[in-house]
Structure formats: C-alpha cells, structure tokens
Design an enzyme around this catalytic site. Structure first.
Site, mmCIF file in Angstrom:
data_model
loop_
_atom_site.group_PDB
_atom_site.id
_atom_site.type_symbol
_atom_site.label_atom_id
_atom_site.label_comp_id
_atom_site.label_asym_id
_atom_site.label_seq_id
_atom_site.Cartn_x
_atom_site.Cartn_y
_atom_site.Cartn_z
ATOM 1 N N ASP A 15 -37.226 -0.597 9.721
ATOM 2 C CA ASP A 15 -37.001 -1.942 10.220
ATOM 3 C C ASP A 15 -36.239 -2.766 9.173
ATOM 4 O O ASP A 15 -36.547 -2.722 7.982
ATOM 5 C CB ASP A 15 -38.359 -2.589 10.521
ATOM 6 N N GLU B 21 -32.280 0.496 10.732
ATOM 7 C CA GLU B 21 -31.870 -0.671 11.510
ATOM 8 C C GLU B 21 -30.963 -1.459 10.572
ATOM 9 O O GLU B 21 -31.440 -2.079 9.616
ATOM 10 C CB GLU B 21 -33.069 -1.514 11.926
#
Length: 696
Positions: free
Chosen positions: A344, A380
């Site tokens: 993330d 990401e």
C-alpha cells in the site's frame, strides 16, 4: 503479585520467543530509559507482574523468563521523556503492544485514557495524561508458531501465467450460503470458495489487509468500522476478527488449503504508516516505545510528516524500523507460507529526505534478500506526498498497479474522444511506463476495478458516486470515475439498458484478459456484484461491502471463466517481452501489426482521427521469446467501441484459417471458423480470433 525470575536473555530475535522452557522478550527502543514487561492472567483482566527488562544491547532491551508458556498474555510499558517538541512521547501509564507480537486478543475499546495527553486540555498534546490505559487495550499473546505443513508446496506460478483475484476475507465469505466459518480465514479455506476460485481460473488471491488493524474512533462513534483494514497495529499478527478459534494456525491452514488448489496467497500490507495517527492520536505501541525513531517527524518534531494522508509516516530510513518491516515480510513468507505482497502507498517506502528514490534502502534491502526475492512483489505506485505519483518508476522485480490502464480502458469503452491510441498503449503493456531497466511486460498489473472504487457492475450503472452511507456527506471517494450509467442511475429493469450494461462489462473484462501484463480482477465482479454506487466502501462492513452470492449472474460468470481460460491457453497474450510494431523493431522481426477495419495498416494520421472507433491488433509471439508456440501462430483482436463494422481479416498463409473464439457482442459464439476475408463486428464489441493450422 507472585515473584518471577527474569534472566538476561538475548537481543535476538525481537519479540516474544518460546524455546520450549521459557520465553525470551526483546524490544527495540533507542530513546527509552526503561522497558517494562507486563504479564496478565489467562482472562486478561488482571495484571499479575511488572518486570523491567534487565539487559540492553545497543538499543534492544531484553530478558528471559523461565517457565512461561505459549498462551501467556503480555504487554509493554516504556519510560522516558514526554517532550513532544523533541519528538518524544513516552508515557509509562500506557500499556503498549509489542510490535513483534504474533497474536492480539481483540480490538481496543476506545477511551480517552488511550491518549498520551489530556483530551480537551488547552495545550492539547503538550499535556500529560496519567491514567492507566490497560483496561482498554488488547493483550499480546506468546505464540508457538510451528505448524504441521505436511506436503504444502507453494505453487510458484510464473508471473506470465498469473491471474490475480483481489478479495476481502469477510466480504468474500460472509454471504456465501454454503460457507460455515463466515467472515473468517477458515471460511476462505472452505470447499465452496476453493471450488469457485478453481473453476474461475485465477492463480492468486490478493487479500486486503489481514494484519491486525485499528477501528478508527471517528468510525466507531458513527456506528461504523474500519472494514478494509488500512490502519495496521501489528505487522506480525493476523487480525483477531478473522480468527474463529483465536489460533494463528487458522491462517496457516487457509494458506495450505489454497496452495493445495494451486492458488497463491498475496497479502496487501501497509508499512507506510500505522494506525496511531497524528500527534492527536492514541499511544498504543510505536509512539509510546520510541516516537522519534518509528515515525518521520517534521522540522518541529511535535508534528508528523503526512505523505500518507493518515496522520503519520513510518520512518523506514531508520535501520531498526526497516529491520522490523523486513522481519515481518520474512515471517509471513517463512512461517505463514504466503507467496507475495502488495505494498500500500509504496512510494512512501521509497521516500528519502530528498524525495522518492528507486534505490532507497527499502528497495535495496528487498532486492538483495534471498527470501523476499522468491515471492511476488507488487507496488501501489503512489502516495499523496510531493511527487508521489510514480507509475513505472519502481525497480525490478516489483510489479505495479497500473491506474493508467484502468482509466484509459474505462474511457475508451465509454466513448471518450482520443482514446484509440490510449487503448493501443495499454493492451501492449504500457511500454512507455514499463519498457525500461530490463523490466518485463508483466510488470504492469492491469485492472479496471479494485477495492478502491466502483465494482464492475457499478462502473456501468452509475455516473456519480453514492457514498452517503459513509457519513461524510458524499464528499469522500473519487469524483472522476470514468463511468457511465447507460441510461438510468442505478438499478434498472429496462432490457435494453441491462443488455448494454452486460455488453460493456464483457468488453471491459475482455480487454483486461487480452492485454499484455498481469491481469487482476476484483472479487465479485465475475458474479455481477454491486456496492449500490458506493466507490469508497472502506467502512461498510455490511451488505454494501459484502459480496451478494444470491444475485449471481451465471451467464457473466461463465463468460469470465471462458476469458480466463482463453488467456491461459494462448501464450501470445501473456508474454514477458514487449511486442514491437514496425516502428519499434529490435531484431528485424515484427510481432505486432495495427490494422484499420478495412484491412489497411494504421497510419500516423489515423491515430488521432475522430472517425476511427475500431482498432484491430494482430499479435504474434514476441521475437526472442522461447519457442513454446509456433512462430506463425497469431491472434487477431478487434476492439470496436462504435457501430457495427465489417472487418477485413489479415491474409492467411497456406494451411491456416481464422477461428473466432470470443465475441462480446455474441457471447454464445465459441470456436466458429470464419469463411472468407470479412467478419462483421457488432457495435461495442471485442473479438478474438486465432490463426490455426488445418488440413482438408
């Protein structure tokens, strides 16, 4: 309290380690004056012992308690200066979680005493709260992590053969009528879920955060919870809400079951920040153990650098924080047998004082690690900090979520002008972003939907987001979704609208499966699942966020299964090397041809011509690729976003013919031989034809 013996123990490994005769405790803190081990009764209510860790090696405090067993509940307290303007927020009155704890008993109960400062005090976080927070805190649990893995064998699926399925542990299982342990790891490991995944044809399941995380106070006060899980508190502990019997072996069992079905497990992990928030957040673990070391602080160390939008940023530049992250990753691979990670806000992990650096310590450490280089690593590639958008900028072996693919493909099928060249770029692996530094075409993770945003059904059913249930006045979530409702906002009973929506869904998924790169689909999309227009269901632990299995669209499910099978059976669609058009030939051999529907090659002026609404691509095995398919094998792909059009097929060599396998306008077609040079592509349709050998 009865007396206990504590010996010096060892500085490694960090955390609580059972050796068969007792437990070694080791905790990092560079700035503490004292670290205290707190032991609790089996029910967790009574604090039975407080023992200062007797030894310090460098910045690791440690001690060994003979006779302690797995199952022992514990916590920590740290003594040191409370000086926010110097970056220190020690408060001995606060029970702290061990960053290396392998299991937590429960989630915390929100109370003002969890704060290191006096809530409502004029000086805000500069004040000091003396109340004990233990009553409201979960307990850490000493664990024996051994598991009888038997013949467990990770699938090690080559990336070029991977199809990723992004799913939420509870969302996938809660409403399934045949799953016993609904919402749990054991439910995900059940036969009905495994059977569905195998029949669908996916090779990996990418789980939204399953490490222990926080339910934000502002959500709890609104009667909501942190459903997605992007507020990690324990980087080694599975979240308690997913355990049916409070045993970490349940996670290990889930992994073993998925492996037995040939499915890899990829974890969505959040090492860019923690759930403790800003300077106004609670003191639960890292802040109380050593705030100045664990977090990146501003010029005034009272405040936090907030490149993540969550209030804090983990200080990966600190060697002991980096060690914690790497120890955590290796733990999930070596002890829990996971097959990869999706990071993330991965840009944050590469931030240095001078900005993002693809050679930052985090990336360099992973790239030399003999354990972590064996698993899949997915970035990401953005955060909200300055220069945070870095699609294509990560070093190998990282794959990256490609939002350019998502947005470009949605806009092409919506009919936005100027998106024919965008389509061409995306279906050939987004070479402008990824074809450098020896990176393969598989580095691009191609998707049109993910947990963050509309589901596939909602992409074709809503023109606007509908996030009122989140309690933020519909202000949260993305405003630009590149979606279209095709006639009416939300559910419809109009047959023409329903057919148009079904056709567009088929086109979107077909484009993902026909593109070079690594495809990813969102769990539930294959069933026709809707979130009722909510494009930010991070707090919707209810029917909005759960997959509705009872509303399954069986025809669409069957079509998605066919698409995945078609990709699996045709290596041309999943090559590691980038394809070359005539303008990009590297070795004198063309493997990519762009055609107009009339059979003439695309010219420079065609790429910007507004009347061109159909693009035809002839793909062959990339030159230099190992000969796992015949060189003359080819696929002919037609992407028609306009009205029906006649398409002239490329000439066939002797003994070859075109066979139509996929037609989103006529999904019942499967394996139709095309006689003659012309083929009719219906309006808004995607077609895939294979050049095959035959004999009379």
């Amino acid at each position: 309290m009865s007396s206990l013996t504590i010996l010096g123990g060892h500085a490694a490994p960090l955390g609580a380690t059972f050796d068969g005769e007792g437990v070694n405790f080791a905790v990092f803190s560079q700035h503490a004056r004292r670290i205290t081990l707190c032991l609790f009764s089996p029910d967790g209510r009574a604090e039975t012992h407080r023992i200062d860790l007797p030894e310090r090696d460098g910045d690791v405090w440690h001690g060994y308690v003979p006779g302690l067993r797995p199952g022992q509940l514990y916590g920590l307290r740290a003594d040191g200066p409370y000086a926010p303007h110097e970056g220190h927020r020690f408060n001995y009155n606060k029970l702290l979680l061990d960053p290396y704890a392998k299991r937590l008993t429960r989630h915390l109960d929100w109370h003002d005493s969890l704060m290191g400062y006096k809530v409502g005090h004029d000086a805000v976080d500069l004040s000091f709260d003396k109340r004990d927070s233990a009553r409201y805190m979960p307990r850490c649990v000493v664990e024996d992590v051994l598991f009888a893995w038997g013949r467990d064998k990770p699938p090690h699926t080559p990336t070029s053969q991977s199809v990723i399925y992004e799913a939420h542990v509870k969302g996938l299982t809660q409403l399934h009528p045949e799953v016993q342990h609904k919402g749990k790891f054991l439910g995900l490991a059940s036969e009905p879920i495994l059977d569905h995944l195998v029949k669908l044809g996916v090779t990996a399941i990418e789980l939204l955060p399953a490490q222990a995380f926080l339910n934000d106070r502002f959500l709890v006060e609104k009667g909501l919870v942190n459903y997605w899980g992007y507020q990690t508190l324990g980087f080694f502990a599975p979240d308690p809400r997913y355990l049916a019997h409070d045993q970490i072996a349940e996670f290990q069992h889930m992994v073993a079951r998925l492996h037995s079905a040939g499915i890899e497990v990829i974890m969505d992990v959040v090492y860019n920040h923690t759930g403790e928030g800003s300077e106004l957040g609670p003191t639960l673990s890292f802040r109380g153990l050593d705030n100045r070391s664990y977090y990146r602080l501003a010029d005034d160390p009272r405040y936090y650098i907030n490149d993540t939008g969550t209030g804090n940023t983990l200080n990966i530049d600190h060697p002991m924080v980096l060690r914690m992250v790497l120890d955590s990753l290796r733990y999930w691979v070596e002890v829990m047998h996971v097959d990869g990670f999706r990071f993330d806000l991965c840009t944050t992990l590469g931030r240095t004082p001078t900005g993002f650096d693809r050679g930052a310590s985090f990336f360099d450490a992973i790239r030399q690690d003999p354990v972590l280089t064996r698993v899949k690593l997915i970035a990401e590639p953005w955060d909200i900090g300055p220069g945070g958008y870095r699609v294509g900028g990560f070093p190998p072996p990282f794959l990256e979520w490609n939002d350019k693919f998502r947005d470009g493909i949605r806009r092409f099928w919506r009919g936005d002008a100027g998106h024919v060249p965008v389509l061409a770029d995306r279906i050939t692996g987004s070479a402008l972003q990824f074809d450098h530094s020896g990176r393969p075409a598989t580095a691009s993770v191609n998707f049109v939907t993910a947990h963050d945003g509309f589901t596939l059904t909602d992409v074709v059913s809503y023109s606007q987001k509908h996030n009122e249930a989140n309690g933020e006045g519909n202000r949260d979530g993305h405003n630009d979704n590149a979606s279209a409702n095709l006639g009416v906002e939300g559910p419809s009973s109009d047959e023409k609208i329903l057919e148009a929506r079904a056709r567009r869904r088929r086109n979107l998924v077909a484009t993902v499966m026909f593109s070079q790169g690594t495809p990813m689909i969102l769990a539930g999309d294959e069933l026709g699942n809707s979130q009722m227009g909510n494009n930010n269901a991070y707090c919707q632990d209810n029917e909005i966020g759960w997959i509705d299995w009872s509303a399954c669209d069986p025809d669409f499910l069957k079509f998605v299964q066919r698409l995945i099978a078609f990709r699996r059976e045709h290596p041309i669609l999943r090559q590691k090397r980038f394809l070359h058009s005539r303008e990009r030939i590297l070795d004198g051999m063309e493997d990519l041809f762009w055609w107009r529907p009339d059979g003439t090659p695309m010219r420079d002026l065609d790429w910007s011509a507004p009347e061109i609404k159909a693009l035809c691509a002839e793909m062959r095995i990339a030159s230099g690729t190992p000969a796992y398919a015949q060189r003359e094998e080819a696929l002919f792909l037609i992407f028609n976003r306009g009205e029906a059009v006649s398409v002239k097929l490329p000439d066939c060599p002797p003994g070859r013919r075109w066979r139509l396998w996929i037609d989103t306008g006529h999904p019942e077609i499967e394996g139709e031989v095309i006689d003659g040079p012309l083929l009719r592509a219906s309006h808004e349709s995607t077609l895939a034809l294979e050049l095959e050998a035959y004999s009379d």
